[in-house]
Each structure stands twice: as structure tokens, then as C-alpha cells.
Design an enzyme around this catalytic site. Sequence first.
Site, PDB file in Angstrom:
ATOM      1  N   GLU A 330      -1.373   2.184 -13.056  1.00  0.00           N
ATOM      2  CA  GLU A 330      -0.741   1.299 -12.508  1.00  0.00           C
ATOM      3  C   GLU A 330      -1.576   0.672 -11.064  1.00  0.00           C
ATOM      4  OE1 GLU A 330       3.948   3.103 -12.838  1.00  0.00           O
ATOM      5  OE2 GLU A 330       2.542   3.572 -11.000  1.00  0.00           O
ATOM      6  N   PRO A 331      -2.741   0.157 -11.486  1.00  0.00           N
ATOM      7  CA  PRO A 331      -3.321  -0.433 -10.325  1.00  0.00           C
ATOM      8  C   PRO A 331      -2.589  -1.657  -9.611  1.00  0.00           C
ATOM      9  CG  PRO A 331      -4.215  -1.051 -12.239  1.00  0.00           C
ATOM     10  CD  PRO A 331      -2.905  -0.175 -12.726  1.00  0.00           C
ATOM     11  N   GLY A 332      -2.592  -1.732  -8.260  1.00  0.00           N
ATOM     12  CA  GLY A 332      -2.189  -2.645  -7.549  1.00  0.00           C
ATOM     13  C   GLY A 332      -3.145  -3.178  -6.842  1.00  0.00           C
ATOM     14  N   ARG A 333      -3.689  -2.568  -5.595  1.00  0.00           N
ATOM     15  CA  ARG A 333      -4.689  -2.836  -4.653  1.00  0.00           C
ATOM     16  C   ARG A 333      -6.037  -3.277  -5.325  1.00  0.00           C
ATOM     17  NH1 ARG A 333      -5.386  -0.464   0.242  1.00  0.00           N
ATOM     18  NH2 ARG A 333      -4.084   1.552  -0.617  1.00  0.00           N
ATOM     19  N   CYS A 405       1.531  -8.474  21.384  1.00  0.00           N
ATOM     20  CA  CYS A 405       1.638  -7.645  22.636  1.00  0.00           C
ATOM     21  C   CYS A 405       1.468  -6.183  22.333  1.00  0.00           C
ATOM     22  CB  CYS A 405       3.011  -7.863  23.300  1.00  0.00           C
ATOM     23  SG  CYS A 405       3.265  -9.532  23.768  1.00  0.00           S
TER      24      CYS A 405
HETATM   25  C1  LIG Z   1       4.136   4.831  -8.030  1.00  0.00           C
HETATM   26  C2  LIG Z   1       3.103   3.901  -7.769  1.00  0.00           C
HETATM   27  N1  LIG Z   1       2.138   3.382  -8.627  1.00  0.00           N
HETATM   28  C3  LIG Z   1       1.376   2.375  -8.134  1.00  0.00           C
HETATM   29  C4  LIG Z   1       0.854   2.266  -6.964  1.00  0.00           C
HETATM   30  C5  LIG Z   1      -0.215   1.207  -6.548  1.00  0.00           C
HETATM   31  O1  LIG Z   1      -1.130   1.953  -5.689  1.00  0.00           O
HETATM   32  P1  LIG Z   1      -2.425   0.899  -5.638  1.00  0.00           P
HETATM   33  O2  LIG Z   1      -2.067  -0.419  -5.164  1.00  0.00           O
HETATM   34  O3  LIG Z   1      -3.124   1.875  -4.543  1.00  0.00           O
HETATM   35  O4  LIG Z   1      -3.166   1.053  -6.893  1.00  0.00           O
HETATM   36  C6  LIG Z   1       1.611   2.882  -5.983  1.00  0.00           C
HETATM   37  C7  LIG Z   1       1.168   2.805  -4.486  1.00  0.00           C
HETATM   38  O5  LIG Z   1       0.745   3.623  -3.876  1.00  0.00           O
HETATM   39  C8  LIG Z   1       2.620   3.840  -6.394  1.00  0.00           C
HETATM   40  O6  LIG Z   1       3.306   4.498  -5.376  1.00  0.00           O
HETATM   41  N1  LIG Z   2       0.583   0.663   1.834  1.00  0.00           N
HETATM   42  C1  LIG Z   2      -0.580   1.251   1.748  1.00  0.00           C
HETATM   43  C2  LIG Z   2      -0.702   1.742   0.339  1.00  0.00           C
HETATM   44  C3  LIG Z   2       0.527   2.420  -0.053  1.00  0.00           C
HETATM   45  C4  LIG Z   2       0.942   2.159  -1.509  1.00  0.00           C
HETATM   46  C5  LIG Z   2       2.215   2.352  -2.019  1.00  0.00           C
HETATM   47  N2  LIG Z   2       2.447   3.500  -2.545  1.00  0.00           N
HETATM   48  C6  LIG Z   2      -1.929   0.599   1.954  1.00  0.00           C
HETATM   49  O1  LIG Z   2      -1.802  -0.423   2.496  1.00  0.00           O
HETATM   50  O2  LIG Z   2      -2.941   0.951   1.855  1.00  0.00           O
END
Ligand SMILES: Cc1ncc(COP(=O)(O)O)c(C=O)c1O
Ligand SMILES: N[C@@H](CCCC[NH3+])C(=O)O
EC number: 4.1.1.20
Length: 479
Positions: A330-333, A405
Site C-alpha cells: 500500500e504505497p502512498g507517499r 502566527c
Molecule cells: C494502513 C496504511 N497503509 C498504507 C499507508 C501509506 O503509507 P505511505 O504513504 O508511507 O506509503 C499508511 C500510512 O502510513 C497506512 O496507515
Molecule cells: N502523515 C504522515 C504519514 C502518516 C501516514 C498515515 N498512516 C506524514 O506526513 O509523514
Amino acid sequence: MRSHEAGALHAEGYGGPPLYLPHPDDVMALLPQLWPETVRRDAEGRLTVAGVDVVSLAREYGTAAYVLDEQDFRSRARAFRDGFADAFAQVCGGADVYYAGKAFLCTSVARWVAEEGLSLDVCSGGELAVARRAGFPPERIGFHGNNKSVEEIRAALEYGVGRIVLDSFTEIERVADVATSLGVVAPVMIRVTVGVEAHTHEFIATGHEDQKFGFSLSEGQALEAARTVLAHDRLDLRGLHSHIGSQIFDTGGFELSARRLVGLHRQVATELGHHSPEIDLGGGFGMAYTSQHTPLPPEHLAAQLADIVRHEFAALGDEALTRVPRVSVEPGRAIVGPSTFTLYEVGTVKEVQLGDLHSRAYVSVDGGMSDNVRPALYEADYSCTLASRSSDAAPMLARVVGKHCESGDIVVQDEWLPADTRPGDLIAVPGTGAYCRALSSQYNHTPRPPVLAVRDGAARVLVRRETIDDLLALDVGSS
Ligand SMILES: Cc1ncc(COP(=O)(O)O)c(C=O)c1O
Ligand SMILES: N[C@@H](CCCC[NH3+])C(=O)O
């Protein structure tokens, strides 16, 4: 994360500029790994993205603005899709990549994710609503969250999501009840807290025991959760899930979590007689915010994870190897983060003397912690560049700050900028695609910036700029 580096900067008696800064020439020359793939400088020194220069973007859409390179997003999504499909082909017939929408989601991005053949992880009714509006195929959606409401669960089941990831015993009953009331069987996974200390900021680590997510492995809750799920005929146990944290570079944590997850998978098979068809290793793969970060390319990451999974199942014996469940991640970042930069206009430049020999320029821009809270929240490091022109001026040590601020309203802690940086210049901060717009706020009644997509020489608005009228419309107070 910069905590040790910040310590060096503020150490008593240390009068020079921070030691960890890369050479100014490198910063001003644009390090390619920090920028979306189509970013260049044109002959006039302006930054361009997909052939569109940032001065025109600022003129047409204003600043601050998130600028997303669509080609970059799509090619990273494809790299994850193909890298994981190839690496896991021999292990379990392939792997599924769920884009984690919490990093950034809007209907266009959801459509791109669908078009590129990825699945989607949502973690709230709001994210699910975006996916629905985009017509995202429901069977490719996974639904997360440690406190999903009955309404959210109902919406997910009515849409027909492919998996709900269970996070507590309360939720097992809640999902079973909603499934019963709708007359459906809910496909579920169990989120396991595997007891792994990921090497990342404390606030974004999620695999260790003492935190809110998941069922503890060491205390036997995870096995008990599987037993409880299997006792419900309205719940279909698809498999186990673990997510150890975010912005992780070392695959050692994934190795340990995979080992523990595979151990539990076997226990569920041998003790409860259930062979789950899926296993999810979560997301959390790191990206480069500065030259200090060196993430693995997706295909290398996938190959390492495939080796780990193959090895862990092989350790269980030949029989287990023939039944490796389908793997997902599950990559997001790592997909959306590098695709975007934030474009700001400089409003003021103020010089502050640091001892006798050095000074720092405070460069204030027309945004800040409302559009990127990560430096304030996690001491996250960013870099930036002068984007509207090039300059031959000598480098000056600068801190780019927002307009809010709070003295902690820092956009870029330390950076070299040309000494002639002045009001009206545009500054671009790369790596702001993940958890910036998603974590944005209206602090100080600041309308949120738009998200612009640029592709093939043309820009368009994905999410429009908020207006003061939007903010006032929420205020229905007394007359
Ligand atoms: C369950 C789950 N899956 C996937 C992610 C995506 O993480 P990242 O954006 O670091 O790949 C997160 C956030 O940390 C998460 O909580
Ligand atoms: N919000 C965090 C990551 C959390 C991912 C969600 N589980 C960040 O900006 O680095």
C-alpha cells in the site's frame, strides 16, 4: 527527519552554517531525484514542468499552489504496479499495489490510479466518497481505519469494497452486524500489530506494540481475532495485514514483519483450518525530500520484498511454498510525494544576525504550515529553489517561513538561496505531493491552495483554490 542535525545546528559555540547542507551549487542546480520527472529550467532560468513555466502558472492560478506533474505520478504508479507484478510472479502469481489515498486523493487521481491498474486504499468515508465519485472499481478498494463508523461501514459494503481491514474486536462485531443487516458477506482482513520498531519518526511508526492500530500479535489478540472472524458466517477472512510505519528506507523492518505475519498465517491455517488467500505488507516506502534520502527504485524494493516472502514461506516447508497467498502492498507517499512541488511567492526577506560572522535570511512566503504542516509536526526536511529566474548572486543561508502566527511555521529549515532573492520571486518546494494538501488546514482563516495538474504543455485545476467566501460560508453564527 532532522532531529540530530538540528542539534548540530544549535550546538553551543557553533557559529558556522549547518554542516549537513549540501553544496550550494548542487542545490541551485536542481537535484533531479528531488523533482518531478518533467521539471527543467528554460533559457530564461524559469522552472518549467511538462513544458509549462511557473511564472505563467503563478500568473494564471495564483500562489501558493500545489503543482502536480501527471506524467511523473503515472509513471511512478506504473513502476510500482509492474515492479511488484514481476517480482512476485514466481512467488504467488503477482502482487497488487493499493495506492494509499490518505497521502493525497481527488477524483482525477483516483481515475489515474484506476487507469494505471492499481487498487486503492481508503481510510474514511470521505476518501470512499471520492473513490465512488471517480467510479473506482469497488472490488479493488480496501477500507482502513481504527474507528470506522456504522455509516462508513455501511457505505463501504453497499459499494461492494474488496476488503475491510479490521482493527478491533468492537469493529469485528460492528462489521458483522452491518453485513447481516444488508444481507451480504463482508470480505475482511485483520490488521496485525507485529511488534516491529520501524526506523522513522515516532509519530509515523505503527508496527510497535504500544499504539492504537491493530491486533497485537505477541498477546495473542491477532489469532483470537481470526478465530472470532471465522466464527461469523457474515465475514469472509481474506487474510492478514500489517503496516509498520511511513518514510522507511530499510527493508529490515519489512522482513521482520513479513516473518511474523507468515508465522501467524501458518497458525491460522494449522490451528483454525483456514488458508487465507491474501496477505498485505502495508506501505511506508520512503521517498527523497533532500539529497540525504536515497529510496530504492520500486523494482528493487519489490525484488527484496519478494525474496523475503519466498524465504519466509520456504522456511515453513515445501507444502507452504505451494500455497503462498496473493501479496499486496500500500504505497502512498512513494507514488505521489515526488510528483508535486509547491509554488510560493516571496513576500518579505529579513536578515537576522547569527553571532558576529553569520546571518540568516528569513524568506517569508504566501503559505506555510496551513499547506504543509510536516516540518512543524515531524521536523520534516524540505529543500527549495528560486523558480522564477536564475541568479548569479552569491548563495545566502536562508530559512523559508510561512505567513502564520507561529514561530514554528517553517517551510524549509535551511537552504541556500541567491543573495538577491526578493519580494515577488517565486520559490518552489519539491516533494510536497504526499501528506501536504491531505494534512492542510485553514489556520488563520487561510484558504487552501489549489492542486494543479500539468501534462503535455497544459495545466488544469484538479482541486480549486478555496476562497474566503468558502470559509465564511461555513460560519452560520448569530446575526
Ligand atoms: C494502513 C496504511 N497503509 C498504507 C499507508 C501509506 O503509507 P505511505 O504513504 O508511507 O506509503 C499508511 C500510512 O502510513 C497506512 O496507515
Ligand atoms: N502523515 C504522515 C504519514 C502518516 C501516514 C498515515 N498512516 C506524514 O506526513 O509523514
